[in-house]
Design an enzyme around this catalytic site. Structure first.
Site, PDB file in Angstrom:
ATOM      1  N   HIS A 189       0.832  -1.207   0.000  1.00  0.00           N
ATOM      2  CA  HIS A 189       0.000   0.000   0.000  1.00  0.00           C
ATOM      3  C   HIS A 189       0.866   1.256   0.000  1.00  0.00           C
ATOM      4  O   HIS A 189       0.533   2.255  -0.634  1.00  0.00           O
ATOM      5  CB  HIS A 189      -0.928  -0.012   1.206  1.00  0.00           C
ATOM      6  CG  HIS A 189      -1.873   1.148   1.257  1.00  0.00           C
ATOM      7  ND1 HIS A 189      -2.873   1.343   0.329  1.00  0.00           N
ATOM      8  CD2 HIS A 189      -1.951   2.197   2.123  1.00  0.00           C
ATOM      9  CE1 HIS A 189      -3.536   2.449   0.606  1.00  0.00           C
ATOM     10  NE2 HIS A 189      -2.995   2.986   1.690  1.00  0.00           N
ATOM     11  N   LYS A 209     -10.723  13.297  -4.489  1.00  0.00           N
ATOM     12  CA  LYS A 209     -11.816  13.219  -3.518  1.00  0.00           C
ATOM     13  C   LYS A 209     -11.471  14.001  -2.258  1.00  0.00           C
ATOM     14  O   LYS A 209     -10.337  14.047  -1.828  1.00  0.00           O
ATOM     15  CB  LYS A 209     -12.159  11.766  -3.179  1.00  0.00           C
ATOM     16  CG  LYS A 209     -11.063  10.956  -2.537  1.00  0.00           C
ATOM     17  CD  LYS A 209     -11.592   9.581  -2.145  1.00  0.00           C
ATOM     18  CE  LYS A 209     -10.523   8.718  -1.476  1.00  0.00           C
ATOM     19  NZ  LYS A 209      -9.592   8.106  -2.391  1.00  0.00           N
ATOM     20  N   ARG A 254     -12.756  14.513   1.791  1.00  0.00           N
ATOM     21  CA  ARG A 254     -13.553  13.910   2.860  1.00  0.00           C
ATOM     22  C   ARG A 254     -13.858  14.944   3.934  1.00  0.00           C
ATOM     23  O   ARG A 254     -12.975  15.709   4.331  1.00  0.00           O
ATOM     24  CB  ARG A 254     -12.815  12.733   3.504  1.00  0.00           C
ATOM     25  CG  ARG A 254     -12.534  11.561   2.576  1.00  0.00           C
ATOM     26  CD  ARG A 254     -11.839  10.440   3.346  1.00  0.00           C
ATOM     27  NE  ARG A 254     -11.378   9.379   2.477  1.00  0.00           N
ATOM     28  CZ  ARG A 254     -12.102   8.327   2.123  1.00  0.00           C
ATOM     29  NH1 ARG A 254     -13.349   8.209   2.552  1.00  0.00           N
ATOM     30  NH2 ARG A 254     -11.601   7.391   1.340  1.00  0.00           N
TER      31      ARG A 254
END
Length: 338
Positions: free
Chosen positions: A139, A204, A206
């Site tokens: 990751h 994006k 949040r």
């Protein structure tokens, strides 16, 4: 150094089908029957893990195939206890083949008084006796630096490139690769370069964890067959919303290529009901029946890649050569006709 005896494989319970497939591929490569080491990895009634190896491993080059996927703690403990078993049995070298590295999302302190669990897990693995790591699509690539032992991080993008060229060969000029966030641009750019496609980004924002307030598409996706690429998909909320956003911006269709199909909670239902034409994942995490039966999820095998990675590690040759098409295409020639 190259070992004189054949590499020996042992598997925990996290992904036995993948371990069996790797052994089968090794049998093809070595021209001899390669089996998983005869052992039992089981639990006592109170949940404690017990391991017993039934064959001699003294001086052997051992490869433990064990992703640390859900249940992450159980699978991690299996890996550590198998390692301790082999070390106390005088194995020559112990390499952990971890197709999916759990706790990788906890690679830094995101706020005050939080752990860096990925570093803790790295310390535990080294202390147990693991001498080398072979994994796929970490990751965060800097996790390799958490270890004081060699870490080979394989990438799924070369295999995804072969898959895309095979399935989109009649319209490759209309394909656009999309990163679902700014942090994944490097991964998306690598795939885009391999298939000679343009790149777009979904940015994006949040308001709070788990809730996306706004998505902005950076790039012209009108009339394009968009391919979202990422390292993992957990609940699929972000992925499905990104697909809807791309269609709203004029994309012709949307597909996704994700290395690790965590697919927890409502993920399969969301993917089934989503606007995505297909979700392609690898088998680094053993697929549930729901995933296998989902009509728009397809699984790409990683056994050819891991088998060759094990051979290259065993005989002391380059693992990074697996990133090149000249090496990769022969491994998958029975699957793809390019």
């Amino acid at each position: 150094m190259a070992y004189t005896s054949e590499p020996k494989l042992i598997s925990g319970n996290a992904n036995r089908p993948l371990a069996t497939s790797v052994a089968r591929r090794l049998s093809m490569h070595r021209g001899m029957n390669v089996q998983l080491c005869d052992a039992r990895v089981e639990r006592f009634n109170d949940g404690e893990i017990f391991v017993e190896v039934y064959e001699n491993v003294r001086g052997e080059d051992m490869f433990i195939i064990q992703p640390t996927s859900n249940p992450a703690n159980d699978n991690l403990m299996e890996l550590l206890i198998i390692t301790d078993t082999l070390r106390r049995s005088s194995a020559g070298r112990i390499t952990a083949v971890i197709p999916y590295f759990g706790y990788a999302r906890q690679d830094r302190r995101t706020k005050a008084r939080t752990p860096i669990s990925a570093k803790l897990v790295a310390n535990m693995m080294v202390e147990a006796g693991i001498e080398r790591i072979l994994t796929m699509d970490l990751h965060a690539t800097q996790i390799q630096g958490f270890f004081d032992i060699p870490v080979d991080n394989l990438y799924a993008s070369p295999v995804f490139a072969l898959d895309i060229k095979h399935h989109f060969k009649d319209g490759l000029e209309d394909v656009m690769v999309v990163s679902p966030d700014v942090g994944g641009v490097a991964r998306a750019r690598e795939l885009a370069k391999r298939i000679n496609a343009p790149l777009s980004i979904v940015d994006k924002r949040r308001e709070k964890a788990g809730e996306i307030a706004e998505m902005t598409v950076i790039g012209d996706v009108k009339g394009k067959k968009c391919i979202i690429v990422d390292d993992l998909c957990d609940t699929a909320g972000t992925l499905c919303k990104a697909a809807e956003n791309l269609l709203d911006h004029g994309a012709e269709e949307v597909h996704a290529y994700i290395t690790h199909g965590v697919l927890s909670g409502p993920a399969v239902e969301r993917v089934t009901n989503s606007v995505m034409k297909s979700l392609v994942i690898t088998d680094t995490i053993e697929a549930s029946d729901a995933v296998k039966n989902c009509p728009n999820i397809r699984i790409v095998p990683t056994a050819p890649l891991f088998a060759q990675g094990i051979i290259n590690t065993w005989n002391g040759t380059s693992v990074s050569s697996l990133f090149e098409n000249e090496t990769l295409v022969p491994l998958y020639e029975g699957l793809y006709h390019l």
